[in-house]
Design a protein around this motif. Structure first.
Motif, mmCIF file in Angstrom:
data_model
loop_
_atom_site.group_PDB
_atom_site.id
_atom_site.type_symbol
_atom_site.label_atom_id
_atom_site.label_comp_id
_atom_site.label_asym_id
_atom_site.label_seq_id
_atom_site.Cartn_x
_atom_site.Cartn_y
_atom_site.Cartn_z
ATOM 1 N N GLU A 167 -0.554 -8.641 17.523
ATOM 2 C CA GLU A 167 -0.752 -8.797 16.082
ATOM 3 C C GLU A 167 -0.497 -7.496 15.333
ATOM 4 N N ALA B 1 3.131 -7.046 14.957
ATOM 5 C CA ALA B 1 3.682 -7.905 13.910
ATOM 6 C C ALA B 1 3.374 -7.355 12.521
ATOM 7 N N VAL B 2 2.137 -6.857 12.350
ATOM 8 C CA VAL B 2 1.770 -6.270 11.057
ATOM 9 C C VAL B 2 2.617 -5.041 10.770
ATOM 10 N N ARG B 3 2.874 -4.269 11.809
ATOM 11 C CA ARG B 3 3.701 -3.067 11.639
ATOM 12 C C ARG B 3 5.107 -3.447 11.195
ATOM 13 N N GLU B 4 5.659 -4.494 11.781
ATOM 14 C CA GLU B 4 6.995 -4.929 11.379
ATOM 15 C C GLU B 4 7.005 -5.425 9.923
ATOM 16 N N GLU B 5 5.940 -6.150 9.549
ATOM 17 C CA GLU B 5 5.868 -6.604 8.165
ATOM 18 C C GLU B 5 5.793 -5.430 7.191
ATOM 19 N N ILE B 6 5.019 -4.428 7.567
ATOM 20 C CA ILE B 6 4.897 -3.243 6.699
ATOM 21 C C ILE B 6 6.245 -2.534 6.581
ATOM 22 N N LYS B 7 6.982 -2.466 7.691
ATOM 23 C CA LYS B 7 8.302 -1.840 7.636
ATOM 24 C C LYS B 7 9.230 -2.613 6.691
ATOM 25 N N GLY B 8 9.228 -3.956 6.825
ATOM 26 C CA GLY B 8 10.073 -4.747 5.938
ATOM 27 C C GLY B 8 9.664 -4.606 4.484
ATOM 28 N N PHE B 9 8.354 -4.606 4.223
ATOM 29 C CA PHE B 9 7.879 -4.435 2.846
ATOM 30 C C PHE B 9 8.258 -3.062 2.296
ATOM 31 N N GLU C 158 11.856 -3.160 1.246
ATOM 32 C CA GLU C 158 12.019 -3.857 -0.031
ATOM 33 C C GLU C 158 11.553 -2.999 -1.196
#
Length: 368
Positions: A123, A126-134, A137
């Motif tokens: 998890e 996954a959160v780290r990947e979301e933060i990278k994508g955000f 952006e």
């Protein structure tokens, strides 16, 4: 025992690989409760959950007595006894089962903790990947916002430059024509105020050149003037009647100060039509005198006119002087407005301000 699940690990148990608790009737894998595969199960065997509720004391069969031995030693001892065919006592089996059973919950807890830790790691990744994508952006949006701010800043600079030019032009124009505009505005305001003041005098008339005495009754005088001019007034038709202005005394007389000119009598009537009738009667009977009015002294001519404001009264006086000088035949007032006409049939000219004298009478009046 097909279809039965182990009370420790929750997996299904076969017939040869099960151990049943004599108290709770729960079935366990031998490996889950620490019983070797080839060894027998003691009579009255209880699972670790049921054993932990047994009251402990200093008896020799207390499980605490056998806890000093290592689980591996008990297991080896039981294996050796099973291989040699020696019968083992229930006490030994119970002690060995207790040691192995006591380690089973710890093993289950460690497996569960390791599983939970792996899930947490997944998890977090996954959160780290979301933060990278955000973050990517946000970087794109920040770059766009910076470009938009740059464009807006350039436009604002251009507007400020244009505003400075307009302010300079406005300042130059104000310096040249500001005083003229201000004078025009002030003159317009004065004209509006004067028109409003004149509207308040719409029911008033002014009677001039009437002899004045200390014991006179202005209301009685107005009624007598009305009868003389063909208008009968009742008491309710006259709102007020009084002399206005300061007394004009002649101090050069040897008999003492005397009034050189009587003050005008101002009358306010209840209705406008009464005022119009009185003015019409005064025009029809032009040249009426104080005869039959019970006035002291010799009969003299009196005049009934509209009551004007101070500004209009001064303009009317100047208009009559200018008309007399330039041979204009008609100067009159109507509804508080001043008009002048040179000859019959000419267009009537209205006089409202001082500027109208130059417009109507020309530069001759200014030269005179």
């Amino acid at each position: 025992m097909p279809g039965t699940k182990c009370g420790g690990c929750g997996r299904f148990i076969s017939t040869q690989d099960g151990a049943k608790c004599t108290k709770c009737q729960e079935i366990y894998h031998r490996a889950c409760v620490g019983i070797p595969t080839k060894s027998g199960i003691a009579q009255g065997w209880r699972c670790p959950e049921c054993k932990k509720h047994i009251a402990r004391d200093n008896r020799t069969e207390t499980p605490v007595r056998g806890s000093a031995q290592s689980p591996s030693a008990d297991t080896n001892k039981m294996t050796a006894m099973a291989d040699s065919g020696e019968p083992r006592s229930p006490r030994a089996g119970a002690e060995g089962g207790l040691s192995l059973a006591s380690s089973a919950p710890l093993l289950g807890l460690s497996v569960a903790a390791e599983t939970n830790l792996q899930m947490i790691v997944v998890e977090l990744r996954a959160v780290r990947e979301e933060i990278k994508g955000f973050r990517k952006e946000m970087e794109v949006e920040m770059s766009r916002l910076g470009a938009a701010l740059g464009v807006c800043s350039a436009r604002v600079d251009g507007l400020e430059a244009r505003l400075d030019v307009l302010e300079l032009r406005a300042t130059a124009t104000t310096v040249s024509s500001g005083s003229c505009n201000l004078d025009r505005v002030v003159e317009d305001l004065r004209r509006e105020i004067n028109d409003r003041d004149q509207d308040l005098l719409v029911n008033d008339v002014e009677v001039s050149n009437l002899p004045e005495t200390k014991s006179e009754n202005p209301v009685h005088i107005v009624k007598a003037i009305g009868r003389k001019l063909g208008v009968n007034f009742e008491d309710c038709d006259i709102v007020s009647a009084e002399r206005i202005g300061g007394r004009q005394l002649n101090v050069t007389s040897s008999a003492g100060p005397t009034e050189s000119r009587p003050r005008p009598l101002v009358v306010r009537l209840a209705r406008r039509d009464l005022r119009d009738k009185l003015l019409t009667g005064a025009r029809v009977r032009r040249g009426a005198t104080t005869d039959d009015l019970d006035m002291p002294g010799p009969a003299q001519r009196f005049f009934v006119n509209e009551r004007l404001t101070k500004v209009n009264r001064q303009l009317f006086r100047r208009a009559r002087d200018a008309a007399s000088l330039l041979k204009w035949r008609f100067v009159w007032t109507k509804q508080g407005r001043i008009f002048a006409r040179r000859e019959p049939g000419d267009k009537a000219q209205r006089i409202r301000t001082e500027e109208d004298f130059s417009r109507i009478f020309g530069t001759e009046i200014e030269m005179a």
